[in-house]
Design a protein around this motif. Structure first.
Motif, short mmCIF file in Angstrom:
data_model
loop_
_atom_site.label_atom_id
_atom_site.label_comp_id
_atom_site.label_asym_id
_atom_site.label_seq_id
_atom_site.Cartn_x
_atom_site.Cartn_y
_atom_site.Cartn_z
N GLY A 424 39.93 49.02 41.49
CA GLY A 424 39.18 47.56 41.11
C GLY A 424 40.05 46.05 41.45
N ILE A 425 41.67 46.30 41.44
CA ILE A 425 42.38 45.65 41.96
C ILE A 425 43.45 45.51 43.28
N CYS A 426 42.47 45.81 43.90
CA CYS A 426 43.05 46.76 45.90
C CYS A 426 44.08 46.63 45.34
N LYS A 432 52.09 49.74 48.01
CA LYS A 432 51.86 48.88 48.94
C LYS A 432 50.59 48.07 47.93
N ALA A 433 51.01 47.58 46.92
CA ALA A 433 50.69 46.97 45.77
C ALA A 433 50.61 45.47 46.20
N ASP A 434 49.60 45.36 46.67
CA ASP A 434 50.04 43.20 46.62
C ASP A 434 50.38 42.36 45.33
N PRO A 435 51.74 41.78 45.22
CA PRO A 435 52.09 40.79 43.86
C PRO A 435 51.26 40.96 43.07
N TRP A 440 49.65 41.66 37.30
CA TRP A 440 48.62 42.05 36.40
C TRP A 440 49.37 43.07 35.98
N ILE A 441 50.51 43.80 36.11
CA ILE A 441 50.88 44.88 35.12
C ILE A 441 51.70 44.71 34.82
#
Length: 456
Positions: A424-426, A432-435, A440-441
């Motif tokens: 849901g948050i891509c 390798k999560a987006d900034p 958001w975390i």
């Protein structure tokens, strides 16, 4: 990154970048060279003035520089947005591929656990067959009961063989996903909640969503972030922007021209005249210099420099019709965006509810397994002493192995929902999560209150 579908999408992104540069470069000067030969009608040459040739060669060169063109500017804007569109397509493929690989990984772990349970089931079937043979010798049962356990052993062994084959085939599918040699042998590691692939490595979300109000707040935050990050919505928003650029082009054409600066140079050569010089007599003087046919045949040249603008405010109503067409397409895209948002929110809420259910089932599944194991061991001991019938043993055995399989895979079922939350948050792969996902975390930690651990 190794997947061939991902590689194809990366090439499309690069192609879109090249197309955008090609559109920009059309603003550079354009050079044209003309080389040819032309002939006039014989009657025209006879009736025209004295110095008009009948035939002549032509060489020309020109340079044009665009000052402004609504269509060209719009093309540049649309090509730039096409890059964003292709990036969203790449992101969709990447995230869907991530979900497929993650689910395949987890399904493989589930199947491996099922194989472990099935191996124990085969072992128990052999023991029960041995017990039945002892009971038959003691006169507690007939040969039909021995055959019943023998058939169960055969069926369970066949099932184990099928599961082992499925496990090997799943590993082949993983190699295919990764574009590796499909005969590569490997083993998958067990997953844990603190695995870097999950955002739970940074945040124990269950500490924050144990009240209905906190759960709703978290779910709404997840929905809002999905609205911003979902590549499906990025594609739609980009398509709407492209349509608006196209509409703007037609509006500009009502008032703005296609304008350019042009420089032209042309020379004539090898001319032939329809009448010879003897019949025409002497040519006039050019100032104090007498003209001759040789001079005229030698050629002449001229250059031209100018700024040109062309307006077409009325084109048979075409621009008005095109603007109306684009307005309806924008309305359709806006409606589609609303539909995607509704579907996205529905899926997120269902996944969150399922994830919570899977999480709270983990400990309950283990408690059920321990109780079923204790019951099965007691019933099997009573069966050896002829205190219970075979049906009770079969029921206790099925209950035990079902609960053991459920307990072994309870955490993996939770992980399958967890990766859908991350989708849901891509950020299917949290390493390798987006900034924006990392931010958001942090936002969840600041806006929700963590509660102490609880005992189920």
């Amino acid at each position: 990154e190794q997947n061939l579908d991902i590689e194809q999408k990366s090439h499309l992104v690069k192609a879109a970048r090249k197309a955008a540069w090609a559109a920009r470069l059309r603003y550079l000067p354009s050079a044209t060279i003309n080389l040819g030969w032309q002939a006039y009608d014989h009657d025209y040459a006879q009736s025209a003035a004295l110095l008009i040739p009948e035939k002549t060669g032509v060489f020309g060169i020109s340079v044009d520089q665009v000052i402004y063109s609504p269509a060209l500017v719009t093309n540049i804007l649309i090509k730039n947005k096409k890059i964003k569109f292709e990036k969203a397509e790449y992101k969709i493929t990447e995230q869907n591929m991530g979900i497929d690989i993650a689910n395949l990984y987890i399904d493989t772990l589930i199947l491996r656990n099922q194989i472990g349970v099935q191996q124990e089931y085969v072992k128990e079937a052999r023991e029960n067959l041995a017990i039945a043979r002892v009971r038959a010798k003691m006169g507690f049962c007939g040969n039909e009961e021995v055959m019943r356990w023998a058939s169960q052993l055969s069926i369970s062994e066949q099932r184990l063989l099928e599961m082992t084959a499925d496990y090997k085939n799943v590993k082949v599918a993983i190699s295919k996903f990764l574009n590796e040699k499909q005969n590569t042998n490997f083993e998958l590691k067990e997953l844990k909640a603190n695995d870097p692939a999950f955002y739970t490595s940074e945040l124990n979300i269950l500490d924050y969503v144990r009240t209905p109000r906190a759960l709703e707040q978290f779910t709404q935050m997840l929905v809002d972030e999905a609205y911003n990050a979902a590549p499906e919505l990025v594609k739609l928003r980009t398509a709407i922007a492209m349509k608006k650029n196209e509409r703007s082009m037609y509006v500009q054409k009502f008032i703005l021209p296609d304008a350019k600066v042009s420089y032209q140079y042309q020379t004539l050569m090898g001319r032939e005249y329809g009448k010879d010089s003897a019949m025409l007599g002497p040519l006039p003087m050019l100032g104090s210099v007498p003209l001759s046919y040789n001079t005229l045949r030698a050629g002449t040249s001229y250059s031209r420099f100018g700024i040109f603008a062309q307006w077409k405010p009325i084109e048979g109503g075409t621009k008005i019709a095109e603007i109306q067409r684009i307005n309806e397409e924008i309305k359709q895209l806006n409606t589609q965006e609303m539909a995607v948002k509704t579907t996205l929110e529905e899926h997120i809420r269902q996944v969150v509810n399922k994830a919570l259910s899977c999480y709270f089932s983990i400990e309950k599944d283990y408690k059920a397994m321990f109780a079923a194991k204790e019951n099965y061991e007691k019933v099997k001991a009573d069966y050896l002493q002829n205190k219970v019938q075979i049906a009770q043993v079969l029921d206790a055995q099925k209950t035990y192995f079902d609960s053991k399989a459920a307990a072994a895979n309870a955490q993996n079922d939770f992980f399958k929902q967890l990766v859908w939350v991350q989708r849901g948050i891509c950020s299917v792969n949290w390493t390798k999560a987006d900034p924006s996902a990392k931010d958001w975390i942090k936002k969840v930690k600041t806006e929700l209150v963590a509660l102490p651990d609880i005992q189920l």
